[in-house]
Design an enzyme around this catalytic site. Structure first.
Site, PDB file in Angstrom:
ATOM      1  N   GLY A   1       8.094   4.284  16.504  1.00  0.00           N
ATOM      2  CA  GLY A   1       8.423   2.866  16.600  1.00  0.00           C
ATOM      3  C   GLY A   1       9.918   2.648  16.614  1.00  0.00           C
TER       4      GLY A   1
ATOM      5  NE  ARG B   1       4.728 -20.293   8.685  1.00  0.00           N
ATOM      6  CZ  ARG B   1       5.424 -19.234   9.086  1.00  0.00           C
ATOM      7  NH1 ARG B   1       4.912 -18.028   9.019  1.00  0.00           N
ATOM      8  NH2 ARG B   1       6.644 -19.377   9.552  1.00  0.00           N
TER       9      ARG B   1
ATOM     10  CB  ALA C   1      10.615  -1.198  10.437  1.00  0.00           C
TER      11      ALA C   1
ATOM     12  CG  HIS D   1       2.780 -15.837  13.279  1.00  0.00           C
ATOM     13  ND1 HIS D   1       3.449 -15.673  14.470  1.00  0.00           N
ATOM     14  CD2 HIS D   1       3.746 -15.943  12.334  1.00  0.00           C
ATOM     15  CE1 HIS D   1       4.754 -15.710  14.246  1.00  0.00           C
ATOM     16  NE2 HIS D   1       4.957 -15.854  12.959  1.00  0.00           N
TER      17      HIS D   1
HETATM   18  C1  LIG Z   1       6.442 -15.050  17.946  1.00  0.00           C
HETATM   19  C2  LIG Z   1       6.885 -14.454  16.650  1.00  0.00           C
HETATM   20  C3  LIG Z   1       7.953 -15.005  15.953  1.00  0.00           C
HETATM   21  C4  LIG Z   1       8.364 -14.464  14.752  1.00  0.00           C
HETATM   22  N1  LIG Z   1       9.426 -15.030  14.108  1.00  0.00           N
HETATM   23  C5  LIG Z   1       9.858 -14.490  12.939  1.00  0.00           C
HETATM   24  C6  LIG Z   1      10.994 -15.042  12.269  1.00  0.00           C
HETATM   25  O1  LIG Z   1      11.593 -16.017  12.721  1.00  0.00           O
HETATM   26  N2  LIG Z   1      11.396 -14.470  11.121  1.00  0.00           N
HETATM   27  C7  LIG Z   1      10.771 -13.370  10.587  1.00  0.00           C
HETATM   28  O2  LIG Z   1      11.205 -12.884   9.555  1.00  0.00           O
HETATM   29  N3  LIG Z   1       9.703 -12.821  11.217  1.00  0.00           N
HETATM   30  C8  LIG Z   1       9.233 -13.358  12.365  1.00  0.00           C
HETATM   31  N4  LIG Z   1       8.137 -12.794  12.998  1.00  0.00           N
HETATM   32  C9  LIG Z   1       7.565 -11.543  12.469  1.00  0.00           C
HETATM   33  C10 LIG Z   1       8.427 -10.326  12.835  1.00  0.00           C
HETATM   34  O3  LIG Z   1       8.948 -10.497  14.129  1.00  0.00           O
HETATM   35  C11 LIG Z   1       7.664  -9.003  12.819  1.00  0.00           C
HETATM   36  O4  LIG Z   1       6.896  -8.899  11.667  1.00  0.00           O
HETATM   37  C12 LIG Z   1       8.640  -7.815  12.828  1.00  0.00           C
HETATM   38  O5  LIG Z   1       9.563  -7.956  13.856  1.00  0.00           O
HETATM   39  C13 LIG Z   1       7.910  -6.491  12.965  1.00  0.00           C
HETATM   40  O6  LIG Z   1       8.852  -5.431  13.123  1.00  0.00           O
HETATM   41  P1  LIG Z   1       8.418  -3.919  13.092  1.00  0.00           P
HETATM   42  O7  LIG Z   1       9.643  -3.120  13.255  1.00  0.00           O
HETATM   43  O8  LIG Z   1       7.592  -3.660  11.890  1.00  0.00           O
HETATM   44  O9  LIG Z   1       7.439  -3.716  14.348  1.00  0.00           O
HETATM   45  P2  LIG Z   1       7.627  -3.993  15.922  1.00  0.00           P
HETATM   46  O10 LIG Z   1       8.852  -4.720  16.245  1.00  0.00           O
HETATM   47  O11 LIG Z   1       6.327  -4.542  16.383  1.00  0.00           O
HETATM   48  O12 LIG Z   1       7.810  -2.548  16.546  1.00  0.00           O
HETATM   49  C14 LIG Z   1       6.768  -1.649  16.723  1.00  0.00           C
HETATM   50  C15 LIG Z   1       7.294  -0.410  17.426  1.00  0.00           C
HETATM   51  O13 LIG Z   1       6.330   0.618  17.322  1.00  0.00           O
HETATM   52  C16 LIG Z   1       6.076   1.191  18.572  1.00  0.00           C
HETATM   53  N5  LIG Z   1       4.695   1.670  18.529  1.00  0.00           N
HETATM   54  C17 LIG Z   1       3.594   1.029  18.074  1.00  0.00           C
HETATM   55  N6  LIG Z   1       2.524   1.827  18.133  1.00  0.00           N
HETATM   56  C18 LIG Z   1       2.946   3.016  18.625  1.00  0.00           C
HETATM   57  C19 LIG Z   1       2.299   4.242  18.915  1.00  0.00           C
HETATM   58  N7  LIG Z   1       1.014   4.433  18.693  1.00  0.00           N
HETATM   59  N8  LIG Z   1       3.050   5.235  19.449  1.00  0.00           N
HETATM   60  C20 LIG Z   1       4.383   5.073  19.686  1.00  0.00           C
HETATM   61  N9  LIG Z   1       5.033   3.926  19.402  1.00  0.00           N
HETATM   62  C21 LIG Z   1       4.325   2.916  18.877  1.00  0.00           C
HETATM   63  C22 LIG Z   1       6.392   0.130  19.584  1.00  0.00           C
HETATM   64  O14 LIG Z   1       6.724   0.710  20.815  1.00  0.00           O
HETATM   65  C23 LIG Z   1       7.573  -0.564  18.913  1.00  0.00           C
HETATM   66  O15 LIG Z   1       8.739   0.152  19.223  1.00  0.00           O
HETATM   67  C24 LIG Z   1       7.699 -13.346  14.207  1.00  0.00           C
HETATM   68  C25 LIG Z   1       6.634 -12.785  14.885  1.00  0.00           C
HETATM   69  C26 LIG Z   1       6.204 -13.358  16.079  1.00  0.00           C
HETATM   70  C27 LIG Z   1       4.993 -12.790  16.730  1.00  0.00           C
END
Ligand SMILES: Cc1cc2nc3c(=O)[nH]c(=O)nc-3n(C[C@H](O)[C@H](O)[C@H](O)COP(=O)(O)OP(=O)(O)OC[C@H]3O[C@@H](n4cnc5c(N)ncnc54)[C@H](O)[C@@H]3O)c2cc1C
Ligand code: SF4
Ligand code: FES
Lengths: 265, 638
Positions: free
Chosen positions: B41, B331, B45, B402
């Site tokens: 990912g 919410r 994070a 969401h």
């Molecule tokens: C429309 C929207 C608006 C939002 N607004 C806010 C906000 O204003 N403030 C806030 O705090 N939060 C907000 N959130 C929530 C927040 O954006 C997410 O919870 C957060 O960005 C998740 O980050 P992450 O790094 O955990 O995962 P992600 O950003 O989802 O990254 C996942 C990564 O894993 C990779 N991946 C997944 N599965 C695999 C696999 N099997 N093999 C290889 N790679 C894989 C993908 O390619 C990607 O690179 C919002 C969410 C949405 C949907």
């Protein structure tokens, strides 16, 4: 956009959904080595409220049900921010209107018309399959220097440096680029200067971007030439289609920064 | 039974993290070079973790199924990121952010984890500003803040409506720096399809290269999952189309515990579903509720256009039921109330699943110009999608899935019960309890990746000098075979329905029976319907194309197969939690006034599920939640 109650679903009841039909002329190509061709497909009974990519989803489901191979195309966020979708619709990279291809809606096409859909045609973005191209060249441009070399954990309190609202806003305007590659696709020279200019402008405006300012522009421009992107000859086709509204003035900034760096380095 | 040891350091709340850092084992620079870390990912994070670990000298391989690390779903976050900086001098503090997050989570998260998150939030903003994130500024040049999601202080930092994009591009910059310098190998178009476990430890992954179809083995001293949330198990959500649960689900099937899968968050202000073809739901900023009034007709099945319905025939139901908070009710309450009026047949729009968000009164009071200044871009976005002008007719909104608070179980080190497996960001269950506050997911993702994992990883690695995994071990062979078998099985069915069809059907079941409200009966229904749908999937799906080429249908079918299993666990968890808390509302457990009824005596715990094979039901483990420093209170919004 002009809206009236007739064109919207506001006054509609469940029974009276508007369906439209189109003919698609769509690029099919098995992989990077095989030759491609235009295939003609019927797009019958498409809901007027569907987005362009949802229309392609519908066509793909039909192809799967008919045991045919669906059309490969890229998309992810479907709200114009991730830069994943990439295609040329009726000759326009990312399709008609402002915004990305995922923000195009079927109601903006005249019913019965033929719609031509093809991949970006840029040497530095080889076609992988159908409408999908390899845009990793843009990642490599950033890897060449499109960042600030900050070490995690070493930063001073964010309040110690003030940045005027005007500067921050201008940096944000440039930083809004979604990395979609449409600028190179729109440019007759396949130039990546809008993309590179946007990053150089964003970082050179900010105090944090100063220490690496000259090296950054040098290495990014060098990498841009290395990837086989062309030079800007002021067509401004990039600015006209950029879904993130990046202004062509970033290209002027890029040129200025490059010249300044050449003198100082 | 696996004992769930959360490994919370001793001492007073304010000192736990500091004490931990003081005593955590360090790995010397020469030794760091000897360790291979796989990060799955490149969202907030993953990118922050991979860049930081590479910069510290570890050998890092980062994988993403996207074509570029910058595409991760984090890019779509709009509103902002919280931090207890108290730049506004309005009474904020680490303690207050901690308390708000804990309370917002309805007292279903760990005190120590949440406190650390609030503490670390201070450094995140410093780090991001240093990377060149163009946060909004005041005229005097100071960082601007706003109040978000009903918070009483202004602690949210933002970059226009594109905060997630700018934060991700900051992390992507750091990641690119390490890639360019040759210290980190980035593998795009690479999907993790299995976790390799050796002697109980996570020691590698199986990756399918999406362009060639090659199925590859990667060994590692530790595996970090940062693969995002699983809202798309409901088919329609505000998440990106590609967001999926495959990495965490397949790790669960290799022994990692899945915690609180039923904790899902539904956002009240999204554009309603227009038809079966719809591919995703678009979030409209919650800020619209500051000036919009929510209503539906009083009469069932009223087909009149909104302006033809006189005032006395409208029901401003939030204002009626929650006079103190009105349209700004939290919410979950706003979402449930919308469902209630639609269930009564009073919903609006072509599907009957929508409520009006009306700006007429605000426009009369403040003038169109003020409304345009405040929400112009949102009105434009709404018009682009629906073709309707919200200055003239009320918007139609409806709740949508969401965010998922549940995820793989982790201890204070962010390590799962499988040693060597770390889980960060939305993929873990750690900090938001039963409900997440606005602007705190971005904070958690970056806290995990920049500031927590780099400190905790050493405690495990310092025990692993002697155990270099080799990809020739039978465990790798077996996992690779298993992946091949699954993909071949998908291709061999050759039925007549697309994966899309099954995904949509699963979404309908979950939304109907395990959505905004849940009951024993509805959950039993879901538990009986999902296995039937899964059975049909394996008989009737058609996945065109082959295994050894770029095949998007195959990728998607694999993800849907996992959703079909995860959906069942989600319903099972919801059935087991016989209380209402945060985003989980069981109709049997409500107060006489219709508000959520929590049961601290029985359910002040984390529910963690352990896989027991296809033929058996998973077992439930519980981690009790102890509140040493705060007293759990009941929410009241009347
Ligand atoms: C429309 C929207 C608006 C939002 N607004 C806010 C906000 O204003 N403030 C806030 O705090 N939060 C907000 N959130 C929530 C927040 O954006 C997410 O919870 C957060 O960005 C998740 O980050 P992450 O790094 O955990 O995962 P992600 O950003 O989802 O990254 C996942 C990564 O894993 C990779 N991946 C997944 N599965 C695999 C696999 N099997 N093999 C290889 N790679 C894989 C993908 O390619 C990607 O690179 C919002 C969410 C949405 C949907
Ligand atoms: S500058 Fe515009 S067109 Fe070019 S990559 Fe960025 S967003 Fe796309
Ligand atoms: S799909 Fe994300 S910009 Fe189009």
């Amino acid at each position: 956009m002009k809206s009236s109650l007739n064109s919207s679903s506001l006054g509609q009841t469940r029974a009276e959904r508007k369906l439209l039909s189109f003919t698609l002329r769509i690029w099919r190509q098995e992989n990077s080595h095989s030759p491609g061709f235009f295939e003609q497909l019927d797009a019958k009974d498409i809901p007027a409220e569907a987005s362009f990519l949802e229309m392609l989803d519908i066509i793909n489901d039909r192809l799967i049900e008919e045991k045919k191979i669906p059309i490969a195309f890229d998309s992810d966020c479907r709200e114009g921010i991730c830069g994943t979708c990439s295609m040329v619709i009726n000759g326009i990279p990312q399709g008609p209107g402002r915004g990305a291809a995922c923000q195009v809606y079927m109601r903006s096409f005249s019913p019965g018309s033929t719609i031509t859909i093809e991949p970006y045609r840029v040497k530095a973005f080889p076609i992988l399959k159908d409408l999908v191209v390899d845009r990793s060249a843009y990642d490599r441009l950033i890897q060449a220097g499109g960042f600030i070399s900050e070490h995690t954990g070493g930063a001073a309190d964010a309040a110690t440096i003030l940045i005027s609202k005007k500067t921050a806003d201008a940096a944000m305007d440039a930083a809004a680029c979604i990395g979609c590659g449409a600028c190179a696709a729109a440019c007759p020279n396949s130039s990546a200067m809008l993309f590179v200019g946007a990053k150089v402008t964003h970082l050179s405006l900010l105090p944090q971007g100063q220490p690496e300012r000259s090296e950054r522009v040098f290495s990014m421009v060098h990498a841009m030439d290395g990837e086989g992107f062309g030079n800007c000859s002021n067509y401004y086709a990039c600015e006209a289609i950029c879904p993130a509204n990046i202004s062509a003035s970033v290209i002027a900034t890029l040129n200025r920064e490059f010249i300044k760096a050449s003198i100082t380095l | 039974m696996t004992a769930l040891n959360s490994k919370i350091p001793p001492g007073p709340l304010e000192k736990k993290w500091e004490n931990f850092k003081k005593t955590a084992p360090l790995i010397s620079p020469t030794n760091k070079r000897k360790f291979n870390i796989v990060v799955i990912g490149s969202g907030l994070a993953g990118a922050s973790a991979a860049a930081t670990l590479a910069q510290e000298g570890y050998q890092v391989d980062c994988f993403s199924f996207h074509d570029s690390p910058r595409r991760a779903h984090s890019i779509a976050a709009q509103g902002g990121i919280n931090a207890a900086k108290n730049y506004q001098n309005d009474g904020d503090s680490v303690w207050r952010l901690f308390y708000d997050t804990l309370k917002g989570g309805d007292f279903r998260s760990r005190e120590a984890n949440v406190y650390r998150l609030a503490e670390v939030s201070l450094h995140i903003i410093d780090q991001c500003v240093a990377q060149g994130v163009p946060f909004a500024r005041e005229y005097g040049g100071q960082l601007a803040n706003r109040s978000f999601g009903g918070a009483q202080v202004s602690r949210t930092f933002y970059a226009r409506g594109q905060t997630g994009q700018q934060l991700l591009l900051g992390a992507y910059g750091s990641l690119s720096h390490q890639i360019g310098a040759g210290r980190l190998r980035m593998h795009t178009h690479s999907e993790m399809l299995d976790l390799v476990v050796i002697n109980g430890h996570a020691k590698g992954v199986i990756i399918r290269h999406l362009l060639t179809g090659a199925i590859l083995r990667y060994a590692a001293d530790a595996v970090v999952l940062a693969t995002g949330g699983y809202s798309n198990v409901y088919y329609l959500s505000t998440n990106a189309r590609g967001s999926n649960a495959t990495a965490i689900w397949r790790s669960y099937k290799r022994g990692a515990l899945f915690a609180n899968p039923c904790y899902t968050q539904i956002h009240p202000t999204c554009i309603p579903v227009a038809g079966d073809y719809q591919s995703k739901l678009t979030l409209m900023s919650e800020s619209l509720r500051n000036d919009g009034r929510i209503w539906v007709p009083k009469k069932k099945g009223d087909q009149r256009l909104p302006h033809q319905i006189p005032q006395q025939e409208r029901d401003y139901y939030l204002e009626r039921k929650y006079p103190a908070y009105g349209n700004l009710a939290p919410r979950d309450i706003a979402s449930r109330s919308a469902k209630e009026v639609c269930d009564q047949g009073r919903g609006v729009g072509p599907s009957g699943l929508g409520v009006y968000l009306d700006f007429e009164d605000s426009i009369t009071r403040l003038g169109k110009k003020v409304i345009e200044e405040r929400y112009g871009n949102l009105f434009e976005m709404y018009e682009n999608i629906t073709g309707e002008n919200a200055y003239e007719h009320p918007m139609r909104i409806f709740p949508a899935l969401h965010y998922t608070m549940g995820g793989l179980w982790v201890d204070y080190h962010l390590m799962s019960n499988l040693p060597g497996l770390y889980v960060l960001g939305e993929a873990n269950f750690s900090d938001h309890g039963a409900n997440r506050l606005g602007a705190s997911a971005l904070m958690q993702g970056l806290a995990d990746g920049y500031f927590i994992l780099p400190y905790t990883l050493g405690s495990y690695l310092c025990t692993q000098f002697e155990t270099k995994p080799s990809i020739d071990l039978p465990e790798f062979e077996q996992a690779q075979e298993a992946v091949l078998a699954t993909t071949s099985r998908l291709l061999e069915v050759r039925g007549s329905l697309s994966a899309h069809y099954f995904h949509r059907e699963l979404g309908k079941i979950l939304w109907e029976h395990c959505g905004m409200t849940r009951s024993e009966k509805s959950l039993q229904e879901a538990l009986s319907e999902i296995p039937k749908l899964r059975e049909r999937f394996w008989k009737e799906i058609n996945v065109p194309g082959s295994n050894d080429s770029f095949n998007k249908s195959l990728e998607y079918a694999g993800r849907v197969a996992d959703f079909l299993e995860l959906g069942e666990l989600l319903a099972r968890d919801a059935l087991h939690r016989r209380e209402s808390c945060g985003g989980h509302f069981r109709t049997e457990y409500q107060r006489p006034d219709g508000e959520a009824l929590r049961n601290d005596e029985l359910f002040s715990c984390v529910q963690a599920w352990q896989y027991q094979g296809e033929a058996s039901e998973p077992t439930l483990l519980q981690e009790p939640l102890c509140y040493e420093f705060v007293q759990p209170g009941m929410r009241n919004y009347k």
